[in-house]
Design an enzyme around this catalytic site. Structure first.
Site, PDB file in Angstrom:
ATOM      1  N   MET A 118       9.892  25.061   1.629  1.00 27.44           N
ATOM      2  CA  MET A 118       9.371  24.000   0.900  1.00 27.44           C
ATOM      3  C   MET A 118      10.351  23.159  -0.254  1.00 27.44           C
ATOM      4  O   MET A 118      10.125  22.075  -0.475  1.00 27.44           O
ATOM      5  CB  MET A 118       8.368  24.917  -0.118  1.00 27.44           C
ATOM      6  CG  MET A 118       7.431  23.981  -0.835  1.00 27.44           C
ATOM      7  SD  MET A 118       6.273  24.812  -1.975  1.00 27.44           S
ATOM      8  CE  MET A 118       5.138  25.524  -0.836  1.00 27.44           C
ATOM      9  N   TYR A 145      13.717  31.049   6.810  1.00 28.94           N
ATOM     10  CA  TYR A 145      12.312  31.762   7.397  1.00 28.94           C
ATOM     11  C   TYR A 145      12.303  31.867   8.795  1.00 28.94           C
ATOM     12  O   TYR A 145      12.703  30.990   9.655  1.00 28.94           O
ATOM     13  CB  TYR A 145      11.151  30.924   6.903  1.00 28.94           C
ATOM     14  CG  TYR A 145      10.483  31.000   5.415  1.00 28.94           C
ATOM     15  CD1 TYR A 145      10.344  32.170   4.902  1.00 28.94           C
ATOM     16  CD2 TYR A 145      10.697  29.822   4.485  1.00 28.94           C
ATOM     17  CE1 TYR A 145      10.014  32.383   3.533  1.00 28.94           C
ATOM     18  CE2 TYR A 145      10.580  30.040   3.188  1.00 28.94           C
ATOM     19  CZ  TYR A 145      10.306  31.162   2.818  1.00 28.94           C
ATOM     20  OH  TYR A 145       9.810  31.199   1.364  1.00 28.94           O
ATOM     21  N   LYS A 167       0.819  -1.206  -0.024  1.00 26.46           N
ATOM     22  CA  LYS A 167       0.068   0.054   0.024  1.00 26.46           C
ATOM     23  C   LYS A 167       0.852   1.154   0.114  1.00 26.46           C
ATOM     24  O   LYS A 167       1.866   1.285   0.288  1.00 26.46           O
ATOM     25  CB  LYS A 167      -0.993  -0.122   1.082  1.00 26.46           C
ATOM     26  CG  LYS A 167      -0.198   0.082   2.508  1.00 26.46           C
ATOM     27  CD  LYS A 167      -1.264  -0.179   3.680  1.00 26.46           C
ATOM     28  CE  LYS A 167      -0.446  -0.351   5.038  1.00 26.46           C
ATOM     29  NZ  LYS A 167      -1.229  -0.665   6.086  1.00 26.46           N
TER      30      LYS A 167
HETATM   31  C1  LIG Z   1      -0.296  -1.879   6.831  1.00 24.79           C
HETATM   32  C2  LIG Z   1      -0.932  -2.958   7.320  1.00 24.79           C
HETATM   33  C3  LIG Z   1       0.004  -4.462   7.521  1.00 24.79           C
HETATM   34  C4  LIG Z   1       1.600  -3.996   7.491  1.00 24.79           C
HETATM   35  O1  LIG Z   1       1.953  -3.399   8.921  1.00 24.79           O
HETATM   36  P1  LIG Z   1       3.647  -3.182   8.991  1.00 24.79           P
HETATM   37  O2  LIG Z   1       3.686  -2.775  10.377  1.00 24.79           O
HETATM   38  O3  LIG Z   1       4.033  -2.195   8.180  1.00 24.79           O
HETATM   39  O4  LIG Z   1       4.341  -4.487   9.017  1.00 24.79           O
HETATM   40  C5  LIG Z   1      -0.459  -5.250   7.902  1.00 24.79           C
HETATM   41  N1  LIG Z   1      -1.939  -5.543   7.900  1.00 24.79           N
HETATM   42  C6  LIG Z   1      -2.528  -4.490   7.579  1.00 24.79           C
HETATM   43  C7  LIG Z   1      -4.160  -4.828   7.638  1.00 24.79           C
HETATM   44  C8  LIG Z   1      -2.213  -3.203   7.078  1.00 24.79           C
HETATM   45  O5  LIG Z   1      -3.167  -2.233   7.109  1.00 24.79           O
END
Ligand SMILES: *Cc1c(COP(=O)(O)O)cnc(C)c1O
Length: 359
Positions: free
Chosen positions: A301, A253, A36
């Protein structure tokens, strides 16, 4: 690679070796590698292509799954939050995605559409976020209709804290729920994230879901880099100016840094729009020619400033390492009160991803 670019150099061998470490810790579990958020900022397509041994991939959004399928990824892909409307369900069917079912409305959606999918049933054993409460599970299982149950999934809320007893409690609750179930699939369990894999052997079960550890950072709260993990990303940027700062003059800044004596500053072409955290502490380390130098002034930025030592020979087009090789992302995370997850996923789309692979 242009020396002018802000770059996230991704070491795909490091990711493979971290995947092998998953196998080492969980030799009897299938591994769903979590892709993801563009593989935590590392580039989902290239990362997924470099993991032919992964038994499945997990993503949060339908678009993330479609991207992988369109790139030719053939392994099972699981939507960790399932689908929320007809359009997403259609895409899940077209691209043959597994779906997590965590809410009654998703079951109804499948039912109404006549779709038949491979599903994971998500149970809330204490995360308090997604999933059916344990007492409703028998009833939910009875209403699955023609869906194919792949297994039961739950998520750990405190596995990153080795002193917490919450993980044991969650495992106990899960056992209570599934103990009496007879449905095919209901005994296949998926529990552990990275912290579970590395710290709670009892959570390994049939499937593990490694995310962060694949990318080489510790999932634990102490933010101590782990020797057995190989950091995959080196975030670097070019020096674009070097200039003198007179005693009493300020940098950047708000003028939060004022030179106590005459000094020199290198301006580096990466800022918060690239994903370098504006919240970071003054004096945070930045590597120049492998040496630690100090951030001075507010993060802009597009730029940050680093104070040089009198003997430093630094010029435009030299590169500075913001984290990665020689500078642990965990240390940077600690200096801005966050965790490696946010830094990795915060590396923005204008940062050029470059890949290193040995074979
Ligand atoms: C993101 C996620 C993981 C992975 O978690 P990590 O801590 O990055 O290993 C596993 N299961 C679910 C449901 C997640 O959303």
């Amino acid at each position: 690679m242009s020396s002018r670019q802000v770059t996230a150099l991704v070491d795909l061998d490091a990711i493979s070796s971290n995947f092998n470490l998953v196998r080492h810790h969980a030799p009897n579990s299938c591994a769903m590698a979590i892709m993801k958020a563009d593989a935590y900022g590392h580039g989902a397509i290239r990362v997924a292509q470099s993991l032919p041994a992964a038994d499945a991939f997990g993503v949060a959004r339908v678009s993330e799954a479609v991207e992988l399928r369109e790139a030719g990824i053939g392994q099972p892909i699981c939507l960790l939050e399932g689908v929320n409307d007809r359009e997403e369900l259609n895409l899940a069917s077209i691209f043959e995605l597994q779906v997590v079912i965590h809410d009654q409305s998703q079951l109804e959606l499948l039912e109404r559409s006549g779709a038949r999918r491979k599903i994971w049933l998500k149970i809330d054993t204490g995360m308090g976020r997604l999933g059916f409460s344990p007492e409703t599970v028998p009833e939910v299982l009875a209403s699955l209709g023609k869906q194919t149950l792949l297994g039961v999934m739950t998520h750990l809320s405190e596995a990153s804290d080795p002193s917490s007893t919450k993980t044991d409690l969650q495992l106990m609750r899960l056992q209570e729920v599934i103990g009496n179930l007879e449905q095919p699939g209901a005994k296949t369990l998926s529990i552990a994230n990275s912290a579970g894999i590395l710290g709670h052997a009892a959570s390994l079960a049939d499937w593990v879901r490694p995310g962060l550890m694949l990318y080489g950072a510790t999932p634990f709260d102490d933010l101590k880099p782990m020797d057995e993990l190989h950091p995959a990303m080196t975030f670097s940027a070019p020096v674009i100016a070097v200039h003198a700062v007179k005693a009493g003059e300020s940098v950047g800044y708000g003028g939060i840094f004022t030179a106590a004596e005459d000094t020199r500053v290198a301006v580096i072409a990466a800022g918060y729009a690239d994903g370098y955290p504006r919240e970071i502490a003054q004096g945070a380390p930045i590597l120049l020619h492998g040496e630690r130098r100090k951030l001075v002034g507010n993060v802009s930025m597009d730029m940050i400033c680093v104070e040089l030592e009198p003997s430093d020979v630094v010029q435009p087009s030299d590169r500075a390492v913001l984290w990665g090789e020689g500078l642990a992302i965990e240390e940077i995370a600690a200096l801005c009160g966050t965790i490696p997850y946010t830094l990795m996923t915060g590396v923005s789309s204008r940062v050029y991803r470059h890949y290193r692979v040995s074979n």
